[in-house]
Design a protein around this motif. Structure first.
Motif, PDB file in Angstrom:
ATOM      1  N   THR A 246     -11.326  35.480 -74.361  1.00 23.24           N
ATOM      2  CA  THR A 246     -11.705  34.366 -75.233  1.00 23.24           C
ATOM      3  C   THR A 246     -12.272  33.199 -74.435  1.00 23.24           C
ATOM      4  OG1 THR A 246     -10.018  34.968 -76.856  1.00 23.24           O
ATOM      5  CG2 THR A 246     -10.848  32.718 -76.954  1.00 23.24           C
TER       6      THR A 246
ATOM      7  N   THR B 216     -22.639  21.211 -66.986  1.00 23.91           N
ATOM      8  CA  THR B 216     -22.682  22.646 -67.292  1.00 23.91           C
ATOM      9  C   THR B 216     -21.301  23.168 -67.645  1.00 23.91           C
ATOM     10  OG1 THR B 216     -24.574  22.971 -65.806  1.00 23.91           O
ATOM     11  CG2 THR B 216     -23.297  24.928 -66.406  1.00 23.91           C
TER      12      THR B 216
ATOM     13  N   MET C 279     -20.251  22.035 -71.069  1.00 23.77           N
ATOM     14  CA  MET C 279     -20.889  22.810 -72.139  1.00 23.77           C
ATOM     15  C   MET C 279     -20.176  24.144 -72.344  1.00 23.77           C
ATOM     16  SD  MET C 279     -23.052  20.802 -73.347  1.00 23.77           S
ATOM     17  CE  MET C 279     -23.748  21.946 -74.538  1.00 23.77           C
ATOM     18  N   THR C 280     -19.708  24.761 -71.261  1.00 23.53           N
ATOM     19  CA  THR C 280     -18.918  25.988 -71.380  1.00 23.53           C
ATOM     20  C   THR C 280     -17.628  25.706 -72.138  1.00 23.53           C
ATOM     21  OG1 THR C 280     -19.803  26.876 -69.306  1.00 23.53           O
ATOM     22  CG2 THR C 280     -17.716  27.795 -70.085  1.00 23.53           C
TER      23      THR C 280
ATOM     24  N   LEU D 127     -17.222  23.342 -74.367  1.00 22.59           N
ATOM     25  CA  LEU D 127     -17.606  23.156 -75.767  1.00 22.59           C
ATOM     26  C   LEU D 127     -17.711  24.492 -76.489  1.00 22.59           C
ATOM     27  CD1 LEU D 127     -20.375  20.380 -75.741  1.00 22.59           C
ATOM     28  CD2 LEU D 127     -18.160  20.269 -76.860  1.00 22.59           C
ATOM     29  N   ASP D 128     -18.353  25.454 -75.841  1.00 21.94           N
ATOM     30  CA  ASP D 128     -18.495  26.788 -76.439  1.00 21.94           C
ATOM     31  C   ASP D 128     -17.123  27.420 -76.671  1.00 21.94           C
ATOM     32  OD1 ASP D 128     -21.236  26.543 -76.394  1.00 21.94           O
ATOM     33  OD2 ASP D 128     -21.489  27.680 -74.525  1.00 21.94           O
ATOM     34  N   THR D 129     -16.219  27.240 -75.717  1.00 24.88           N
ATOM     35  CA  THR D 129     -14.874  27.806 -75.848  1.00 24.88           C
ATOM     36  C   THR D 129     -14.131  27.178 -77.021  1.00 24.88           C
ATOM     37  OG1 THR D 129     -14.751  28.207 -73.453  1.00 24.88           O
ATOM     38  CG2 THR D 129     -12.670  28.165 -74.672  1.00 24.88           C
TER      39      THR D 129
ATOM     40  N   ALA E  24     -15.430  25.748 -79.664  1.00 24.43           N
ATOM     41  CA  ALA E  24     -16.061  26.210 -80.904  1.00 24.43           C
ATOM     42  C   ALA E  24     -15.594  27.618 -81.264  1.00 24.43           C
ATOM     43  CB  ALA E  24     -17.581  26.177 -80.763  1.00 24.43           C
ATOM     44  N   ARG E  25     -15.417  28.467 -80.248  1.00 28.06           N
ATOM     45  CA  ARG E  25     -14.954  29.833 -80.479  1.00 28.06           C
ATOM     46  C   ARG E  25     -13.518  29.840 -81.003  1.00 28.06           C
ATOM     47  NH1 ARG E  25     -17.267  31.508 -76.316  1.00 28.06           N
ATOM     48  NH2 ARG E  25     -15.546  31.422 -74.814  1.00 28.06           N
TER      49      ARG E  25
ATOM     50  N   SER F  22     -13.532  28.839 -84.610  1.00 24.65           N
ATOM     51  CA  SER F  22     -14.027  29.918 -85.476  1.00 24.65           C
ATOM     52  C   SER F  22     -12.953  30.964 -85.745  1.00 24.65           C
ATOM     53  CB  SER F  22     -15.253  30.589 -84.838  1.00 24.65           C
ATOM     54  OG  SER F  22     -14.883  31.362 -83.710  1.00 24.65           O
TER      55      SER F  22
ATOM     56  N   ILE G 110     -18.403  17.929 -80.539  1.00 23.48           N
ATOM     57  CA  ILE G 110     -17.579  19.056 -80.983  1.00 23.48           C
ATOM     58  C   ILE G 110     -16.625  18.705 -82.107  1.00 23.48           C
ATOM     59  CG2 ILE G 110     -15.692  18.643 -79.334  1.00 23.48           C
ATOM     60  CD1 ILE G 110     -17.156  22.081 -80.432  1.00 23.48           C
TER      61      ILE G 110
END
Length: 259
Positions: A141, A188, A191-192, A194-196, A198-199, A202, A220
């Motif tokens: 994850t 950078t 941003m990783t 942020l993606d985590t 968001a995941r 979800s 976010i």
């Protein structure tokens, strides 16, 4: 339509001698959102997170998680109600591998008894398989599956932060408290992160984060609460909070007073 709150705090107050770190703070966090808590240094953000997680109890107030009162409960009992937390300072086990770090957390959520462990019975074997599966899933994850067998101290700083999140996830929380998750990260790496986040959202996990990186917060968060001198001075959508005169004064005024 706003969902029912998963966290409800009312009148949370915390004093340290003559200092009022939290002054009758109210907070409602709806299920399934990313809620941020921001504010200048010393505004009470981490103190509020400590009160919610049981790391340091408030003096007064009510705190409910999934409509269960947790005020003054021990941290491990709060964790069993579905609340997990990371800290400002990285707290990994240096002498363990990445996967072993996560398995420690996964094992804390296990229902195995001492008898199961001592006898290595079928229940124990199934439990060990579940712990291993949960730990690897948590690493996938956060994007660390390929580092599972490395020593935790071999990870770069930003990945050690992600490891802490993976360890929290292994306890299968419904609420994840993140204390300064982007501290020390470059753009950078942020941003990783942020993606985590968001995941995780979800997947139905509610995120409550304390963060100094205002750009990250605004990018976010669904809702933002602002503390200043222990009081909540604003709350709402990021765009609303950014325009709030009290918030502008708290940041710009504080900066001028320290200049």
């Amino acid at each position: 339509m706003t969902s029912e709150p998963i966290i409800t705090a009312r009148g949370v107050t915390r004093r340290f001698g003559g200092l009022v770190a939290l002054d009758s703070v109210d907070l409602e966090v709806p299920k399934g959102i990313v809620q941020a808590i921001i504010g200048p240094n010393g505004s009470g953000k981490t103190t509020l997170l400590n009160a919610l997680s049981g790391a340091s109890h408030a003096d007064m107030g009510s705190i409910r998680v999934n409509d269960q009162e947790i005020f003054r409960l021990k941290p491990h009992r709060i964790a069993r109600l579905g609340l997990a937390r990371t800290f400002q300072n990285i707290r990994i086990f240096d002498n363990l591998s990445v996967i072993e770090n996560v398995k420690v957390a996964a094992a804390c959520n296990s229902q195995l008894s001492l008898f199961d462990v001592l006898t290595s019975n079928t229940r124990y074997k199934h439990g060990e398989l579940e712990i291993d599966r949960d730990a690897h899933e948590a690493l996938r994850t956060v994007g660390l599956a390929n580092r599972a067998d490395d020593r935790a101290t071999q990870l770069p700083y930003a990945q050690q932060r992600l490891l802490e999140i993976a360890r929290a996830l292994a306890s299968k929380p419904s609420v994840l408290l993140l204390d300064e998750p982007a501290a020390g990260m470059n753009m950078t790496e942020s941003m990783t992160l942020l993606d985590t986040i968001a995941r995780l959202k979800s997947r139905g996990i509610t995120i409550l984060l304390v963060e100094h990186n205002v750009r990250l917060v605004m990018g976010i968060s669904d809702r933002v609460a602002v503390l200043d001198f222990g009081k909540k001075i604003a709350e709402g959508a990021p765009s609303e909070v950014q325009r709030n005169p009290l918030v502008i004064e708290a940041y710009l005024g504080r900066r001028h007073r320290h200049a």
